[in-house]
Design a protein around this motif. Structure first.
Motif, PDB file in Angstrom:
ATOM      1  N   GLY A   2      50.966 126.628  59.300  1.00 25.74           N
ATOM      2  CA  GLY A   2      51.645 128.118  58.404  1.00 25.74           C
ATOM      3  C   GLY A   2      52.248 128.235  58.180  1.00 25.74           C
ATOM      4  N   PHE A   3      52.623 129.608  57.232  1.00 26.88           N
ATOM      5  CA  PHE A   3      53.667 129.619  56.538  1.00 26.88           C
ATOM      6  C   PHE A   3      53.656 131.355  56.779  1.00 26.88           C
ATOM      7  CE2 PHE A   3      52.875 126.647  53.173  1.00 26.88           C
ATOM      8  CZ  PHE A   3      53.439 124.836  53.544  1.00 26.88           C
ATOM      9  N   GLY A   4      52.775 131.679  57.551  1.00 25.59           N
ATOM     10  CA  GLY A   4      53.382 133.499  57.863  1.00 25.59           C
ATOM     11  C   GLY A   4      51.885 133.559  56.813  1.00 25.59           C
ATOM     12  N   ARG A   5      51.768 135.463  55.960  1.00 30.66           N
ATOM     13  CA  ARG A   5      51.103 135.948  55.445  1.00 30.66           C
ATOM     14  C   ARG A   5      51.825 136.401  54.154  1.00 30.66           C
ATOM     15  NH1 ARG A   5      51.475 140.745  59.215  1.00 30.66           N
ATOM     16  NH2 ARG A   5      49.710 140.425  60.491  1.00 30.66           N
ATOM     17  N   ARG A   6      50.743 135.867  53.382  1.00 28.40           N
ATOM     18  CA  ARG A   6      51.567 135.751  51.666  1.00 28.40           C
ATOM     19  C   ARG A   6      51.991 136.827  51.559  1.00 28.40           C
ATOM     20  NH1 ARG A   6      46.244 136.680  51.251  1.00 28.40           N
ATOM     21  NH2 ARG A   6      46.287 137.989  49.208  1.00 28.40           N
ATOM     22  N   PRO A   7      53.038 137.193  51.142  1.00 29.19           N
ATOM     23  CA  PRO A   7      54.451 138.599  50.427  1.00 29.19           C
ATOM     24  C   PRO A   7      52.900 139.079  49.508  1.00 29.19           C
ATOM     25  CG  PRO A   7      55.418 136.179  49.848  1.00 29.19           C
ATOM     26  CD  PRO A   7      53.710 135.759  50.574  1.00 29.19           C
ATOM     27  N   GLY A   8      51.863 138.174  48.444  1.00 30.69           N
ATOM     28  CA  GLY A   8      51.182 139.634  48.410  1.00 30.69           C
ATOM     29  C   GLY A   8      50.447 140.106  48.786  1.00 30.69           C
ATOM     30  N   ASP A   9      50.410 139.623  50.911  1.00 27.50           N
ATOM     31  CA  ASP A   9      49.103 140.741  51.599  1.00 27.50           C
ATOM     32  C   ASP A   9      49.825 141.933  51.302  1.00 27.50           C
ATOM     33  OD1 ASP A   9      48.130 141.288  53.899  1.00 27.50           O
ATOM     34  OD2 ASP A   9      46.967 139.339  54.370  1.00 27.50           O
ATOM     35  N   PRO A  10      49.229 143.146  51.565  1.00 27.13           N
ATOM     36  CA  PRO A  10      49.552 144.290  52.017  1.00 27.13           C
ATOM     37  C   PRO A  10      50.597 144.748  53.097  1.00 27.13           C
ATOM     38  CG  PRO A  10      47.007 144.361  50.820  1.00 27.13           C
ATOM     39  CD  PRO A  10      46.807 143.246  51.089  1.00 27.13           C
ATOM     40  N   SER A  11      50.063 143.521  54.211  1.00 23.89           N
ATOM     41  CA  SER A  11      49.993 144.611  54.935  1.00 23.89           C
ATOM     42  C   SER A  11      51.220 143.042  55.723  1.00 23.89           C
ATOM     43  CB  SER A  11      49.382 143.216  56.637  1.00 23.89           C
ATOM     44  OG  SER A  11      49.081 141.553  56.337  1.00 23.89           O
ATOM     45  N   PHE A  12      51.946 142.879  54.404  1.00 23.37           N
ATOM     46  CA  PHE A  12      53.238 142.306  55.072  1.00 23.37           C
ATOM     47  C   PHE A  12      54.462 143.365  54.489  1.00 23.37           C
ATOM     48  CE2 PHE A  12      57.288 139.721  53.378  1.00 23.37           C
ATOM     49  CZ  PHE A  12      57.403 138.704  53.926  1.00 23.37           C
ATOM     50  N   GLY A  13      54.099 143.578  54.075  1.00 22.21           N
ATOM     51  CA  GLY A  13      54.866 145.262  53.622  1.00 22.21           C
ATOM     52  C   GLY A  13      56.139 144.683  52.660  1.00 22.21           C
ATOM     53  N   ALA A  14      56.297 144.111  51.527  1.00 21.38           N
ATOM     54  CA  ALA A  14      56.709 143.883  50.943  1.00 21.38           C
ATOM     55  C   ALA A  14      56.733 145.712  49.733  1.00 21.38           C
ATOM     56  CB  ALA A  14      56.627 142.759  49.691  1.00 21.38           C
ATOM     57  N   ARG A  15      57.592 145.592  48.880  1.00 20.47           N
ATOM     58  CA  ARG A  15      58.128 146.022  47.823  1.00 20.47           C
ATOM     59  C   ARG A  15      56.804 145.745  46.626  1.00 20.47           C
ATOM     60  NH1 ARG A  15      62.221 150.291  48.043  1.00 20.47           N
ATOM     61  NH2 ARG A  15      63.709 149.472  49.865  1.00 20.47           N
ATOM     62  N   THR A  16      55.904 146.208  45.994  1.00 22.48           N
ATOM     63  CA  THR A  16      54.763 145.750  45.314  1.00 22.48           C
ATOM     64  C   THR A  16      55.514 146.034  43.623  1.00 22.48           C
ATOM     65  OG1 THR A  16      53.318 146.766  47.145  1.00 22.48           O
ATOM     66  CG2 THR A  16      52.465 146.405  43.839  1.00 22.48           C
ATOM     67  N   LEU A  17      55.357 144.302  43.389  1.00 17.40           N
ATOM     68  CA  LEU A  17      55.540 144.865  41.716  1.00 17.40           C
ATOM     69  C   LEU A  17      54.062 145.075  41.123  1.00 17.40           C
ATOM     70  CD1 LEU A  17      58.393 142.102  41.556  1.00 17.40           C
ATOM     71  CD2 LEU A  17      58.122 144.792  41.139  1.00 17.40           C
ATOM     72  N   PRO A  18      54.024 145.571  39.977  1.00 21.50           N
ATOM     73  CA  PRO A  18      52.956 145.586  39.359  1.00 21.50           C
ATOM     74  C   PRO A  18      52.237 143.853  38.595  1.00 21.50           C
ATOM     75  CG  PRO A  18      54.597 146.265  37.848  1.00 21.50           C
ATOM     76  CD  PRO A  18      55.507 146.123  39.152  1.00 21.50           C
ATOM     77  N   ALA A  19      51.011 143.681  38.698  1.00 21.04           N
ATOM     78  CA  ALA A  19      50.814 142.609  37.581  1.00 21.04           C
ATOM     79  C   ALA A  19      49.763 142.393  37.024  1.00 21.04           C
ATOM     80  CB  ALA A  19      50.201 142.006  39.304  1.00 21.04           C
TER      81      ALA A  19
END
Length: 301
Positions: free
Chosen positions: A247-264
């Protein structure tokens, strides 16, 4: 249509479990600086169409290599004078043959197209800014579903990218650098950022498969980590697996990853993040320019 959907589901499943399979062992060399332009132009002219046409059009490359699936690092803007630099890293299946046209003829996946669209947005947003955008196909991405399952290509790519980042930091010490990875490229930029010079301030994942960690806070260096993930992107079906060797860990787009959100907004599917008119394109340009209002966009999830 059903066959295409099944293939994407299979790819998502295989990426999630990250089966370690062999890939072609090829060393990755760091690119040079602007002194390389005449050398690469000569090599492209000698290679014939379409590469000779690229050189004739005045396009500038830090590196160019036709061997295997090919390598190329194109520069848009004045790199020697830039104080804001973006480095775009593509994902699975990207080759020199598809550098302009995109994998499967999908223009949104073409590294050159993505770089041009970001560069135009940067110039439109801040015409006086000294910016440069690099389309970095400086590694051998996985060829498809099975080879995408392993992280070896990403680690090799990260090593090559780290060499380029050290060169940029040495030549442009006052510049700030933003890494932008699409799909599997998000794993490459996250790994490279772990040992990057201080000039690398931001890491952006667009439809990213993973970052090698479970949370953004686990990434060393204290860099800002941003993520965009469209609701229609099939990458959302990738399982967030992270076990020894898997595995590569959580997807960066998964809210639980904790990235700063960019609009889509305006993004369709997996390949439209940097398409003209998308909210993500505007937001990524703002990150590169250091113009993001953290109170309005990009708060950690």
């Amino acid at each position: 249509m059903r066959r295409r959907g099944a293939s994407r589901v299979a790819l998502a499943a295989v990426l999630g479990v990250n089966l370690v399979l062999p890939t072609r062992p090829e060393p990755v060399a760091a690119s040079g600086f602007v002194e390389a332009y005449p050398v690469t132009a000569a090599a492209m002219r000698a290679a014939g169409p379409p590469y000779a046409d690229w050189a004739a059009d005045g396009r500038r490359f830090l590196s160019f290599d036709r061997r295997g699936d090919g390598r190329a690092v194109e520069v848009l803007g004045d790199l020697a004078d830039a104080d804001r630099i973006a480095v775009l890293v593509p994902g699975v299946g990207s080759t020199l043959t598809d550098f302009d046209r995109g994998l499967g003829g999908v223009a949104g996946r073409a590294p050159a197209t993505q770089a041009r669209q970001l560069y135009r947005e940067l110039r439109a947003s801040e015409p006086a800014a000294r910016v440069a955008v690099l389309a970095w196909l400086g590694y051998d991405p996985p060829d498809g579903v099975l080879t995408a399952a392993g992280g070896l290509s990403a680690r090799r790519g990260a090593a090559g990218l780290a060499g380029l980042l050290r060169e940029l930091a040495a030549r442009r010490p006052a510049a700030t650098i933003t890494l932008v990875g699409h799909s599997y490229g998000s794993l490459v930029v996250a790994l490279a950022a772990a040992d990057a010079p201080a000039q690398v301030t931001d890491v952006v994942s667009l439809g990213g498969v993973g970052a090698g960690v479970q949370r953004a806070d686990d990434l060393p260096g204290g860099r800002r980590f941003w993520a965009a993930e469209a609701s229609t992107d099939w990458i959302r079906r990738v399982p967030p697996v992270r076990l020894p060797g898997l595995g590569f860990g959580r997807r960066p787009g998964d809210p639980s990853f904790g990235a700063r959100t960019l609009p889509a907004g305006g993004v369709t599917g997996h390949d439209g993040y940097l398409a003209p008119g998308s909210a993500t394109l505007v937001a990524v340009a703002a990150v590169v320019l250091g113009a993001v209002d953290a109170d309005r966009v990009g708060d950690p999830r």
